[in-house]
Scaffold this motif. Structure first.
Motif, short mmCIF file in Angstrom:
data_model
loop_
_atom_site.label_atom_id
_atom_site.label_comp_id
_atom_site.label_asym_id
_atom_site.label_seq_id
_atom_site.Cartn_x
_atom_site.Cartn_y
_atom_site.Cartn_z
N ARG A 85 -4.41 3.61 8.01
CA ARG A 85 -5.86 3.25 8.22
C ARG A 85 -6.15 2.00 8.17
N CYS B 134 -6.70 -0.97 6.64
CA CYS B 134 -5.71 -1.79 5.84
C CYS B 134 -4.88 -2.90 6.09
N CYS C 25 0.79 2.81 6.00
CA CYS C 25 -0.65 3.79 6.65
C CYS C 25 -0.59 3.92 7.86
N CYS D 157 0.99 -0.90 -0.08
CA CYS D 157 0.02 -0.17 0.34
C CYS D 157 0.68 1.04 -0.09
N CYS E 30 -1.40 -2.90 5.05
CA CYS E 30 0.08 -2.50 6.13
C CYS E 30 -0.02 -3.20 7.18
ZN LIG Z 1 -1.91 0.95 3.52
#
Ligand SMILES: [Zn+2]
Length: 304
Positions: A243, A246, A241, A189, A249
């Motif tokens: 988020r 996600c 990230c 990502c 990640c």
């Molecule tokens: Zn991510």
């Protein structure tokens, strides 16, 4: 309405030069309305770069990534915007043969940049991104941000981030027209890549201007790679990230954690080996009679 003249002026302001090798990440809609659409943007880019320059665009294919369709270099469209698709369709454009992360290029270094991509990792050593770096290339963002800056994936590879070796099976239509399965290394990502901006701004490495409503930003590939590898050296999770949903990640963080624990385990094993070696040396010395602490003296009492 944005004209070709506006774009030429903007590209000049941002510092794009004749003879440059540049990868362009773009969003046509970010300009507002462009007279003549994506073709006008491509014409302007090629005009500035001139015959000695090289224009490179990503022509990534998400339909192949999702397993929905096989990669066909002639037919598979670019999933990353109208400008990239316009470049891909130019008669003088060459497209690299990586199933999910191909690029299209026009100009002096187009052949060298696109060739052999199918034999290496998508964004690794020997990929078009690596060659752009070698050619002292630039990165131009037309209405996009660092999240789509693929050069940062190369930094993850070069820095040996623990999570880069994740693979995915995709389908490719080979030369005789047969569909075959292929395992590729899947880049992660990029949403966390925006963290690079603060590091780059500090070095005044990004030049910016507005073309219509489009924010155009130019930077050198070398500056991006240096900033990203430096961040990764300090913290392997620096470019992931935050988020909450996600999965890529989250998986990367789990790999970093597991790799760290493996390293710690290895350190314990190494330490134990060291101790064992020390003990053996002591034992050998006893065998050789060098150490006499436990011998009693003639009077039967212990020595001091
Ligand atoms: Zn991510």
């Amino acid at each position: 309405m944005v004209s070709k003249k506006d774009i030429l002026e903007g590209l000049g302001e941002v510092g794009l030069l004749a003879g440059d090798t540049v990868i362009v990440h773009s969003s046509l809609s970010s300009f507002g309305k462009v007279e003549g659409g994506a073709e006008t943007v491509v014409d302007a880019l090629l005009e500035v770069l001139g015959p000695g320059g090289t224009l490179v665009v990503p022509t990534f294919s998400w339909s192949v990534w999702s397993g929905e369709k096989p990669f066909d270099p002639q037919e598979t469209p670019s999933s990353v915007g109208k400008i990239t698709e316009a470049v891909r369709k130019r008669p003088d454009a060459l497209r690299s043969l990586h199933p999910t992360h191909s690029v299209a290029a026009i100009g002096r270094l187009a052949e060298v940049i696109t060739q052999g991509h199918e034999k290496v990792h998508a964004v690794g050593r020997g990929s078009p991104f690596f060659k752009l770096l070698q050619a002292n290339g630039k990165i131009l963002q037309l209405g996009t941000d660092q999240a789509s800056n693929s050069m940062i994936h190369l930094a993850e590879e070069l820095a040996g981030a623990p999570y880069v070796d994740r693979s995915r099976e995709v389908k490719v239509r080979n030369a005789p027209g047969k569909v075959v399965k292929q395992l590729i290394r899947a880049p992660g990502c990029g949403s966390g890549f925006v963290a690079i901006d603060s590091l780059l701004h500090g070095e005044e490495a990004i030049t910016e201007t507005l073309i219509g409503k489009c924010r155009a930003r130019l930077m050198s590939a070398r500056a991006v790679i240096d900033a990203a590898t430096e961040a990764l050296k300090f913290d392997s999770s620096a470019l992931l990230c935050d988020r909450p949903n996600c999965e890529r990640c989250a998986e990367a963080r789990a790999i970093i954690l597991a790799t760290g624990m493996e390293q710690q385990d290895q350190e314990v094993v190494d330490l134990a080996k060291d101790e064992e070696r020390t003990l053996r040396i002591i034992e050998r010395k006893f065998d050789g009679g060098e150490v006499r602490y436990f011998e009693t003296d003639e009077n039967g009492s212990s020595p001091n």
